[in-house]
Design a protein around this motif. Structure first.
Motif, PDB file in Angstrom:
ATOM      1  N   MET A 201       0.685   7.781   5.703  1.00  0.00           N
ATOM      2  CA  MET A 201      -0.655   7.531   5.155  1.00  0.00           C
ATOM      3  C   MET A 201      -1.727   8.187   6.024  1.00  0.00           C
ATOM      4  SD  MET A 201      -2.171   3.780   4.537  1.00  0.00           S
ATOM      5  CE  MET A 201      -3.068   3.454   6.035  1.00  0.00           C
ATOM      6  N   LEU A 202      -2.542   9.028   5.398  1.00  0.00           N
ATOM      7  CA  LEU A 202      -3.682   9.620   6.114  1.00  0.00           C
ATOM      8  C   LEU A 202      -4.853   8.659   6.035  1.00  0.00           C
ATOM      9  CD1 LEU A 202      -3.418  13.201   4.539  1.00  0.00           C
ATOM     10  CD2 LEU A 202      -2.641  12.528   6.830  1.00  0.00           C
ATOM     11  N   THR A 203      -5.613   8.542   7.097  1.00  0.00           N
ATOM     12  CA  THR A 203      -6.788   7.655   7.054  1.00  0.00           C
ATOM     13  C   THR A 203      -7.853   8.109   8.050  1.00  0.00           C
ATOM     14  OG1 THR A 203      -7.579   5.386   7.242  1.00  0.00           O
ATOM     15  CG2 THR A 203      -5.740   5.964   8.636  1.00  0.00           C
ATOM     16  N   ASN A 204      -9.102   7.941   7.655  1.00  0.00           N
ATOM     17  CA  ASN A 204     -10.227   8.176   8.577  1.00  0.00           C
ATOM     18  C   ASN A 204     -11.327   7.132   8.355  1.00  0.00           C
ATOM     19  OD1 ASN A 204     -11.396   8.951   6.202  1.00  0.00           O
ATOM     20  ND2 ASN A 204     -11.823  11.059   6.792  1.00  0.00           N
ATOM     21  N   ILE A 205     -10.958   6.039   7.662  1.00  0.00           N
ATOM     22  CA  ILE A 205     -11.963   5.030   7.284  1.00  0.00           C
ATOM     23  C   ILE A 205     -12.661   4.456   8.520  1.00  0.00           C
ATOM     24  CG2 ILE A 205     -10.352   3.058   7.223  1.00  0.00           C
ATOM     25  CD1 ILE A 205     -11.953   2.097   4.713  1.00  0.00           C
ATOM     26  N   GLU A 206     -11.924   4.387   9.616  1.00  0.00           N
ATOM     27  CA  GLU A 206     -12.465   3.854  10.861  1.00  0.00           C
ATOM     28  C   GLU A 206     -13.750   4.594  11.265  1.00  0.00           C
ATOM     29  OE1 GLU A 206      -9.579   2.886  14.013  1.00  0.00           O
ATOM     30  OE2 GLU A 206     -10.621   4.426  15.173  1.00  0.00           O
ATOM     31  N   ARG A 207     -13.775   5.925  11.043  1.00  0.00           N
ATOM     32  CA  ARG A 207     -14.900   6.769  11.487  1.00  0.00           C
ATOM     33  C   ARG A 207     -15.941   7.049  10.411  1.00  0.00           C
ATOM     34  NH1 ARG A 207     -13.460  11.638  11.733  1.00  0.00           N
ATOM     35  NH2 ARG A 207     -11.277  11.423  11.229  1.00  0.00           N
ATOM     36  N   VAL A 208     -15.536   7.002   9.123  1.00  0.00           N
ATOM     37  CA  VAL A 208     -16.476   7.451   8.077  1.00  0.00           C
ATOM     38  C   VAL A 208     -16.796   6.391   7.030  1.00  0.00           C
ATOM     39  CG1 VAL A 208     -15.799   9.863   8.374  1.00  0.00           C
ATOM     40  CG2 VAL A 208     -14.719   8.525   6.592  1.00  0.00           C
ATOM     41  N   GLY A 209     -16.055   5.276   7.013  1.00  0.00           N
ATOM     42  CA  GLY A 209     -16.309   4.248   6.003  1.00  0.00           C
ATOM     43  C   GLY A 209     -15.939   4.760   4.616  1.00  0.00           C
ATOM     44  N   ASN A 210     -16.535   4.128   3.601  1.00  0.00           N
ATOM     45  CA  ASN A 210     -16.256   4.488   2.209  1.00  0.00           C
ATOM     46  C   ASN A 210     -17.317   5.488   1.744  1.00  0.00           C
ATOM     47  OD1 ASN A 210     -15.994   4.628  -0.555  1.00  0.00           O
ATOM     48  ND2 ASN A 210     -15.816   2.417  -0.867  1.00  0.00           N
ATOM     49  N   THR A 211     -16.897   6.740   1.538  1.00  0.00           N
ATOM     50  CA  THR A 211     -17.841   7.765   1.070  1.00  0.00           C
ATOM     51  C   THR A 211     -17.613   8.085  -0.411  1.00  0.00           C
ATOM     52  OG1 THR A 211     -16.388   9.529   1.852  1.00  0.00           O
ATOM     53  CG2 THR A 211     -18.133   8.827   3.364  1.00  0.00           C
ATOM     54  N   SER A 212     -17.019   7.145  -1.142  1.00  0.00           N
ATOM     55  CA  SER A 212     -16.818   7.265  -2.590  1.00  0.00           C
ATOM     56  C   SER A 212     -16.159   8.607  -2.947  1.00  0.00           C
ATOM     57  CB  SER A 212     -18.150   7.050  -3.308  1.00  0.00           C
ATOM     58  OG  SER A 212     -17.946   6.957  -4.704  1.00  0.00           O
ATOM     59  N   SER A 213     -16.780   9.390  -3.817  1.00  0.00           N
ATOM     60  CA  SER A 213     -16.103  10.604  -4.311  1.00  0.00           C
ATOM     61  C   SER A 213     -15.821  11.623  -3.210  1.00  0.00           C
ATOM     62  CB  SER A 213     -16.950  11.268  -5.393  1.00  0.00           C
ATOM     63  OG  SER A 213     -18.142  11.756  -4.836  1.00  0.00           O
ATOM     64  N   ALA A 214     -16.508  11.497  -2.073  1.00  0.00           N
ATOM     65  CA  ALA A 214     -16.299  12.471  -0.983  1.00  0.00           C
ATOM     66  C   ALA A 214     -15.099  12.117  -0.119  1.00  0.00           C
ATOM     67  CB  ALA A 214     -17.555  12.548  -0.113  1.00  0.00           C
ATOM     68  N   SER A 215     -14.577  10.904  -0.280  1.00  0.00           N
ATOM     69  CA  SER A 215     -13.632  10.424   0.734  1.00  0.00           C
ATOM     70  C   SER A 215     -12.325  11.212   0.764  1.00  0.00           C
ATOM     71  CB  SER A 215     -13.437   8.920   0.594  1.00  0.00           C
ATOM     72  OG  SER A 215     -12.279   8.556  -0.047  1.00  0.00           O
ATOM     73  N   ILE A 216     -11.746  11.512  -0.389  1.00  0.00           N
ATOM     74  CA  ILE A 216     -10.462  12.241  -0.389  1.00  0.00           C
ATOM     75  C   ILE A 216     -10.620  13.678   0.120  1.00  0.00           C
ATOM     76  CG2 ILE A 216      -8.719  13.251  -1.933  1.00  0.00           C
ATOM     77  CD1 ILE A 216      -8.514  10.546  -3.301  1.00  0.00           C
ATOM     78  N   PRO A 217     -11.596  14.448  -0.383  1.00  0.00           N
ATOM     79  CA  PRO A 217     -11.671  15.821   0.137  1.00  0.00           C
ATOM     80  C   PRO A 217     -12.039  15.895   1.628  1.00  0.00           C
ATOM     81  CG  PRO A 217     -13.503  15.386  -1.372  1.00  0.00           C
ATOM     82  CD  PRO A 217     -12.535  14.249  -1.500  1.00  0.00           C
ATOM     83  N   ILE A 218     -12.824  14.934   2.130  1.00  0.00           N
ATOM     84  CA  ILE A 218     -13.116  14.934   3.573  1.00  0.00           C
ATOM     85  C   ILE A 218     -11.815  14.698   4.352  1.00  0.00           C
ATOM     86  CG2 ILE A 218     -14.256  13.705   5.478  1.00  0.00           C
ATOM     87  CD1 ILE A 218     -16.561  13.048   3.534  1.00  0.00           C
ATOM     88  N   LEU A 219     -11.066  13.675   3.920  1.00  0.00           N
ATOM     89  CA  LEU A 219      -9.837  13.310   4.631  1.00  0.00           C
ATOM     90  C   LEU A 219      -8.801  14.424   4.551  1.00  0.00           C
ATOM     91  CD1 LEU A 219      -8.067  11.229   6.092  1.00  0.00           C
ATOM     92  CD2 LEU A 219      -7.547  10.200   3.862  1.00  0.00           C
TER      93      LEU A 219
END
Ligand code: UT7
Length: 334
Positions: A282-300
């Motif tokens: 599982m990839l994750t970066n929620i710790e650093r960026v929170g929930n960025t809605s539609s941006a979250s998957i392409p950022i990660l």
């Protein structure tokens, strides 16, 4: 297995410079770092400065995606911007992105599917390329949620952040990596309107136009019944991901990574374990960026590819669910 029609040729992301930590939020609302970390996994999020608008972030991510794709803005046949935080209600944010990246005359429009927006955009881009209608489609997921968060509501303000991620999608062209055909292999999109009121920005549209009373009632801000969404998120993310795998005759064991929408670490953990996948996929970066809605998957995804964690030839499952409620999944070979 059929050869993919399209693939991601280049990606980019942008995170604004201001870091707002849980300890900053402790000074604003009745919350604690311990509560936020335990219930969501978030420690900090990025906030755009006042001078920045949504299309600025989208254009920054798009330029990087074009660079990696070794294409110019004039090569684009379409710009799709997934966002629920447009620069203005009209025209589309994609129009401003077109101007800022120097693209000319390509149809440019927004897509409103909240957190599922990037997966929906990827699915549409794949269909347009598969049909032969388009060759190069820019898909951007971008949100400036800090402008629509009620910073006095502890149930929502701790969750969201700002950012943008972009992908240039083009013909797969038979590209291979580690003996695997690279490209978008399957996608699934769903919407269930029965939970439409669980996550909304209720004011500012035709139902409740902006007025002094609407502003006083904060109808221009995010209103969420978090528990409603939580319950269906795990179930729906699991079922649509399973459907995307079934389309390919695959199981979770055939995946190298899962790149889930970063809404809540507990939701992601549960969905991943229900898919029978080990947590280390599982990839994750929620710790650093929170929930960025539609941006979250392409950022990660972009962070994970650029850091070398996800390599060409890796099979990645993306899945997202949000307001609508709308949700979707995609399996790609990077
Ligand atoms: O990406 C878009 C889709 N959105 C989502 O996927 C969000 C889905 N939902 C969630 O992630 C979770 O429901 C939340 C993180 C929003 C909330 O977590 P929860 O474990 O479901 O908490 P809860 O709503 O059941 O609230 C538990 C308690 C309540 O207090 P009482 O009534 O038990 O006294 C809340 O008032 O926690 C309280 N609470 C807080 N306490 C400290 C709510 N927010 C906070 C807070 N700090 N920030």
């Amino acid at each position: 297995m059929t050869q993919p029609a399209s693939r991601i040729l280049g990606m980019g992301h942008f995170l604004p410079p201001i870091v707002r930590t849980n300890s900053d939020l402790e000074k604003m609302v009745d919350t604690s770092d311990a509560w936020i970390v335990e219930r969501t996994g978030i420690r900090e999020r990025r906030i755009a400065p006042e001078s920045m608008v949504t299309s600025d972030m989208a254009a920054a991510a798009a330029k990087l995606a074009l660079e990696q794709a070794e294409l110019e803005a004039k090569d684009l046949d379409m710009i799709l911007v997934a966002t629920v935080t447009p620069d203005v209600p009209m025209p589309a944010t994609a129009v401003f992105v077109q101007e800022k990246i120097g693209a000319s005359n390509c149809p440019s429009m927004d897509l409103s599917a909240a957190c599922a927006g990037f997966v929906f955009g990827l699915s549409l881009a794949d269909s347009l390329i598969r049909s032969g209608a388009m060759r190069h489609v820019l898909v951007v997921g971008v949100e400036l949620l800090s402008r629509v968060v009620d910073w006095s509501d502890r149930t929502t303000c701790v969750l969201f952040g700002d950012g943008a991620g972009a992908a240039v999608v083009g013909p797969a062209g038979g590209a291979m990596a580690r003996d695997r055909p690279r490209g978008i292999m399957s996608t699934r999109m769903n919407t269930d309107a029965t939970l439409a009121n669980s996550l909304t920005i209720p004011g500012g549209g035709s139902a409740r136009p902006m007025s002094p009373i609407a502003l006083e009632q904060k109808l221009n801000k995010i209103h969420m019944r978090g528990q409603d969404i939580f319950k269906v998120a795990v179930k729906n993310l699991q079922s649509s991901s399973q459907a995307a795998l079934d389309d390919l005759g695959m199981t979770g064991a055939d995946l190298d990574w899962i790149c889930p929408h970063q809404a809540n670490l507990r939701i992601i953990d549960l969905a991943v374990s229900k898919l029978g996948l080990p947590r280390d996929k599982m990839l994750t970066n929620i710790e650093r960026v929170g929930n960025t809605s539609s941006a979250s998957i392409p950022i990660l995804l972009d962070e994970s590819v650029k850091s070398g964690k996800v390599r060409p030839g890796d099979r990645v499952l993306m899945c997202a669910l949000g307001a609508g409620i709308s949700w979707g999944s995609a399996v790609i070979t990077v």
